[in-house]
Design a protein around this motif. Structure first.
Motif, PDB file in Angstrom:
ATOM      1  N   ASP A  34     165.822  47.670  41.962  1.00  0.00           N
ATOM      2  CA  ASP A  34     165.418  46.470  42.684  1.00  0.00           C
ATOM      3  C   ASP A  34     165.112  45.377  41.668  1.00  0.00           C
ATOM      4  OD1 ASP A  34     164.774  44.790  44.796  1.00  0.00           O
ATOM      5  OD2 ASP A  34     162.898  45.803  45.311  1.00  0.00           O
ATOM      6  N   SER A  35     165.231  44.159  42.103  1.00  0.00           N
ATOM      7  CA  SER A  35     164.806  43.035  41.276  1.00  0.00           C
ATOM      8  C   SER A  35     164.252  41.956  42.191  1.00  0.00           C
ATOM      9  CB  SER A  35     165.947  42.499  40.425  1.00  0.00           C
ATOM     10  OG  SER A  35     166.972  41.979  41.231  1.00  0.00           O
ATOM     11  N   TYR A  36     163.431  41.109  41.610  1.00  0.00           N
ATOM     12  CA  TYR A  36     162.735  40.093  42.394  1.00  0.00           C
ATOM     13  C   TYR A  36     162.518  38.869  41.515  1.00  0.00           C
ATOM     14  CZ  TYR A  36     159.008  38.010  45.259  1.00  0.00           C
ATOM     15  OH  TYR A  36     158.246  37.176  46.022  1.00  0.00           O
ATOM     16  N   TYR A  37     162.777  37.689  42.074  1.00  0.00           N
ATOM     17  CA  TYR A  37     162.520  36.436  41.369  1.00  0.00           C
ATOM     18  C   TYR A  37     161.924  35.455  42.360  1.00  0.00           C
ATOM     19  CZ  TYR A  37     163.185  31.932  39.129  1.00  0.00           C
ATOM     20  OH  TYR A  37     162.968  30.685  38.596  1.00  0.00           O
ATOM     21  N   HIS A  38     160.943  34.710  41.900  1.00  0.00           N
ATOM     22  CA  HIS A  38     160.396  33.669  42.764  1.00  0.00           C
ATOM     23  C   HIS A  38     159.765  32.572  41.935  1.00  0.00           C
ATOM     24  CE1 HIS A  38     159.345  32.051  46.626  1.00  0.00           C
ATOM     25  NE2 HIS A  38     159.803  33.141  47.199  1.00  0.00           N
ATOM     26  N   LEU A  39     159.946  31.356  42.415  1.00  0.00           N
ATOM     27  CA  LEU A  39     159.184  30.234  41.889  1.00  0.00           C
ATOM     28  C   LEU A  39     157.785  30.302  42.479  1.00  0.00           C
ATOM     29  CD1 LEU A  39     161.838  27.387  42.231  1.00  0.00           C
ATOM     30  CD2 LEU A  39     161.115  28.542  40.132  1.00  0.00           C
ATOM     31  N   ILE A  40     156.806  29.761  41.759  1.00  0.00           N
ATOM     32  CA  ILE A  40     155.408  29.810  42.186  1.00  0.00           C
ATOM     33  C   ILE A  40     154.801  28.426  42.001  1.00  0.00           C
ATOM     34  CG2 ILE A  40     153.139  30.833  41.709  1.00  0.00           C
ATOM     35  CD1 ILE A  40     154.649  33.277  40.557  1.00  0.00           C
ATOM     36  N   HIS A  41     154.027  28.009  42.965  1.00  0.00           N
ATOM     37  CA  HIS A  41     153.262  26.757  42.855  1.00  0.00           C
ATOM     38  C   HIS A  41     152.131  27.014  41.862  1.00  0.00           C
ATOM     39  CE1 HIS A  41     151.989  22.885  44.582  1.00  0.00           C
ATOM     40  NE2 HIS A  41     150.782  23.299  44.257  1.00  0.00           N
ATOM     41  N   PRO A  42     152.175  26.397  40.673  1.00  0.00           N
ATOM     42  CA  PRO A  42     151.216  26.756  39.627  1.00  0.00           C
ATOM     43  C   PRO A  42     149.809  26.195  39.865  1.00  0.00           C
ATOM     44  CG  PRO A  42     152.642  24.993  38.860  1.00  0.00           C
ATOM     45  CD  PRO A  42     153.136  25.387  40.227  1.00  0.00           C
ATOM     46  N   ILE A  43     148.864  26.832  39.198  1.00  0.00           N
ATOM     47  CA  ILE A  43     147.493  26.348  39.177  1.00  0.00           C
ATOM     48  C   ILE A  43     147.006  26.401  37.734  1.00  0.00           C
ATOM     49  CG2 ILE A  43     146.528  28.601  39.764  1.00  0.00           C
ATOM     50  CD1 ILE A  43     144.342  27.195  41.311  1.00  0.00           C
ATOM     51  N   PRO A  44     146.672  25.316  37.090  1.00  0.00           N
ATOM     52  CA  PRO A  44     146.726  23.935  37.592  1.00  0.00           C
ATOM     53  C   PRO A  44     148.172  23.453  37.730  1.00  0.00           C
ATOM     54  CG  PRO A  44     146.079  23.944  35.276  1.00  0.00           C
ATOM     55  CD  PRO A  44     146.165  25.385  35.712  1.00  0.00           C
ATOM     56  N   ASN A  45     148.356  22.519  38.641  1.00  0.00           N
ATOM     57  CA  ASN A  45     149.698  22.099  39.024  1.00  0.00           C
ATOM     58  C   ASN A  45     150.164  20.860  38.260  1.00  0.00           C
ATOM     59  OD1 ASN A  45     152.117  21.926  40.323  1.00  0.00           O
ATOM     60  ND2 ASN A  45     151.297  21.033  42.188  1.00  0.00           N
ATOM     61  N   TYR A  46     150.456  21.052  37.003  1.00  0.00           N
ATOM     62  CA  TYR A  46     151.116  20.020  36.211  1.00  0.00           C
ATOM     63  C   TYR A  46     151.977  20.718  35.160  1.00  0.00           C
ATOM     64  CZ  TYR A  46     147.714  20.842  32.475  1.00  0.00           C
ATOM     65  OH  TYR A  46     146.958  21.424  31.489  1.00  0.00           O
ATOM     66  N   TYR A  47     152.977  20.018  34.675  1.00  0.00           N
ATOM     67  CA  TYR A  47     153.903  20.577  33.691  1.00  0.00           C
ATOM     68  C   TYR A  47     153.786  19.837  32.372  1.00  0.00           C
ATOM     69  CZ  TYR A  47     156.245  23.552  37.051  1.00  0.00           C
ATOM     70  OH  TYR A  47     156.515  24.544  37.955  1.00  0.00           O
ATOM     71  N   ASP A  48     153.657  20.595  31.290  1.00  0.00           N
ATOM     72  CA  ASP A  48     153.747  20.026  29.950  1.00  0.00           C
ATOM     73  C   ASP A  48     155.217  19.801  29.637  1.00  0.00           C
ATOM     74  OD1 ASP A  48     151.031  20.169  29.351  1.00  0.00           O
ATOM     75  OD2 ASP A  48     151.213  22.097  28.325  1.00  0.00           O
ATOM     76  N   ILE A  49     155.511  18.754  28.923  1.00  0.00           N
ATOM     77  CA  ILE A  49     156.894  18.499  28.526  1.00  0.00           C
ATOM     78  C   ILE A  49     157.437  19.646  27.677  1.00  0.00           C
ATOM     79  CG2 ILE A  49     156.365  17.125  26.467  1.00  0.00           C
ATOM     80  CD1 ILE A  49     158.787  15.333  27.428  1.00  0.00           C
ATOM     81  N   LEU A  50     156.569  20.264  26.865  1.00  0.00           N
ATOM     82  CA  LEU A  50     157.021  21.369  26.008  1.00  0.00           C
ATOM     83  C   LEU A  50     157.440  22.585  26.826  1.00  0.00           C
ATOM     84  CD1 LEU A  50     154.405  21.127  23.123  1.00  0.00           C
ATOM     85  CD2 LEU A  50     156.761  20.301  23.140  1.00  0.00           C
ATOM     86  N   THR A  51     156.678  22.930  27.851  1.00  0.00           N
ATOM     87  CA  THR A  51     157.056  24.093  28.661  1.00  0.00           C
ATOM     88  C   THR A  51     158.314  23.793  29.471  1.00  0.00           C
ATOM     89  OG1 THR A  51     155.493  23.451  30.402  1.00  0.00           O
ATOM     90  CG2 THR A  51     154.732  25.081  28.792  1.00  0.00           C
ATOM     91  N   ARG A  53     160.718  21.926  28.518  1.00  0.00           N
ATOM     92  CA  ARG A  53     161.834  22.051  27.569  1.00  0.00           C
ATOM     93  C   ARG A  53     162.227  23.512  27.361  1.00  0.00           C
ATOM     94  NH1 ARG A  53     159.848  17.836  23.004  1.00  0.00           N
ATOM     95  NH2 ARG A  53     160.484  15.943  24.084  1.00  0.00           N
ATOM     96  N   VAL A  54     161.262  24.407  27.434  1.00  0.00           N
ATOM     97  CA  VAL A  54     161.542  25.828  27.222  1.00  0.00           C
ATOM     98  C   VAL A  54     162.309  26.414  28.401  1.00  0.00           C
ATOM     99  CG1 VAL A  54     160.475  28.109  27.044  1.00  0.00           C
ATOM    100  CG2 VAL A  54     159.637  26.232  25.626  1.00  0.00           C
ATOM    101  N   HIS A  55     161.783  26.238  29.613  1.00  0.00           N
ATOM    102  CA  HIS A  55     162.395  26.916  30.767  1.00  0.00           C
ATOM    103  C   HIS A  55     163.110  26.005  31.747  1.00  0.00           C
ATOM    104  CE1 HIS A  55     158.848  25.551  32.881  1.00  0.00           C
ATOM    105  NE2 HIS A  55     158.061  26.374  32.212  1.00  0.00           N
ATOM    106  N   GLY A  56     162.947  24.705  31.618  1.00  0.00           N
ATOM    107  CA  GLY A  56     163.685  23.775  32.470  1.00  0.00           C
ATOM    108  C   GLY A  56     163.055  23.495  33.822  1.00  0.00           C
ATOM    109  N   LEU A  57     161.944  24.148  34.138  1.00  0.00           N
ATOM    110  CA  LEU A  57     161.315  23.932  35.439  1.00  0.00           C
ATOM    111  C   LEU A  57     160.410  22.702  35.398  1.00  0.00           C
ATOM    112  CD1 LEU A  57     160.380  27.617  36.304  1.00  0.00           C
ATOM    113  CD2 LEU A  57     162.284  26.272  37.217  1.00  0.00           C
ATOM    114  N   THR A  58     160.325  22.020  36.545  1.00  0.00           N
ATOM    115  CA  THR A  58     159.511  20.814  36.658  1.00  0.00           C
ATOM    116  C   THR A  58     158.632  20.893  37.902  1.00  0.00           C
ATOM    117  OG1 THR A  58     161.064  19.573  38.027  1.00  0.00           O
ATOM    118  CG2 THR A  58     161.387  19.447  35.626  1.00  0.00           C
ATOM    119  N   PHE A  59     157.750  19.920  38.006  1.00  0.00           N
ATOM    120  CA  PHE A  59     156.863  19.784  39.164  1.00  0.00           C
ATOM    121  C   PHE A  59     157.658  19.822  40.469  1.00  0.00           C
ATOM    122  CE2 PHE A  59     154.643  17.078  42.220  1.00  0.00           C
ATOM    123  CZ  PHE A  59     153.360  17.598  42.189  1.00  0.00           C
TER     124      PHE A  59
END
Length: 165
Positions: A34-51, A53-59
């Motif tokens: 089995d495998s599972y993937y999901h996006l998650i609403h983060p806490i705290p909910n803001y994105y650093d530009i560095l992160t 750049r690493v994974h490509g995910l945004t707010f």
């Protein structure tokens, strides 16, 4: 090791509780079941530009995603009896614990194993150019093509664990 769940988190910022995606690969009797993937609403909910750049995910990618407790409710039954395996468990285990704390959830003391530590024991310094996930995966015969996508990283971790744990 025949039964385990490989897990990988990506975070939105430097806060370990800010998990914004998770990938899990279930291995039973040495086979991926089995495998599972999901996006998650983060806490705290803001994105650093560095992160980003690493994974490509945004707010905008996670603004309508479910929260960690909602996503974990799907994962917990899949992994309840399995040890968790991560490449650099110090990071992933701390993310999991921080997310549990952020939502005032009781942490169930999951057993964690680390393919990074195992790789350092297996290949002494100088044999591999480094111990990064993609390097170790390649040494185990696995080609990681989408590094820092949580599911792809969990799949690479599973391949490593099957070879060296």
């Amino acid at each position: 090791m025949l039964d385990f769940a490989a897990i990988d988190f990506e975070t939105a910022n430097r806060a370990r509780s800010s998990v914004c995606s998770v990938g899990v690969v279930i291995v039973e009797n040495g086979e991926i079941t089995d495998s599972y993937y999901h996006l998650i609403h983060p806490i705290p909910n803001y994105y650093d530009i560095l992160t980003t750049r690493v994974h490509g995910l945004t707010f905008m990618d996670t603004i309508e995603a479910p929260t960690f407790p909602e996503v974990w409710a799907d994962i917990a039954p899949k992994i309840r009896h399995l040890p968790l395996v991560a490449h650099n468990k110090a990071f992933d285990e701390s993310c999991l614990k921080a997310a549990f704390r952020a939502y005032s959830l009781e942490y169930p003391n999951y057993k964690f194993l680390c393919t990074l530590i195992a790789a350092k024991r297996r290949w002494k310094r100088g044999i591999l150019e480094n111990y990064q996930l993609q390097t170790v995966a390649k040494a185990c015969g696995y080609n990681l093509t989408n590094h820092h996508h949580a599911l792809d990283d969990a799949q690479a971790c599973a391949a490593i664990a099957k070879k060296i744990l």
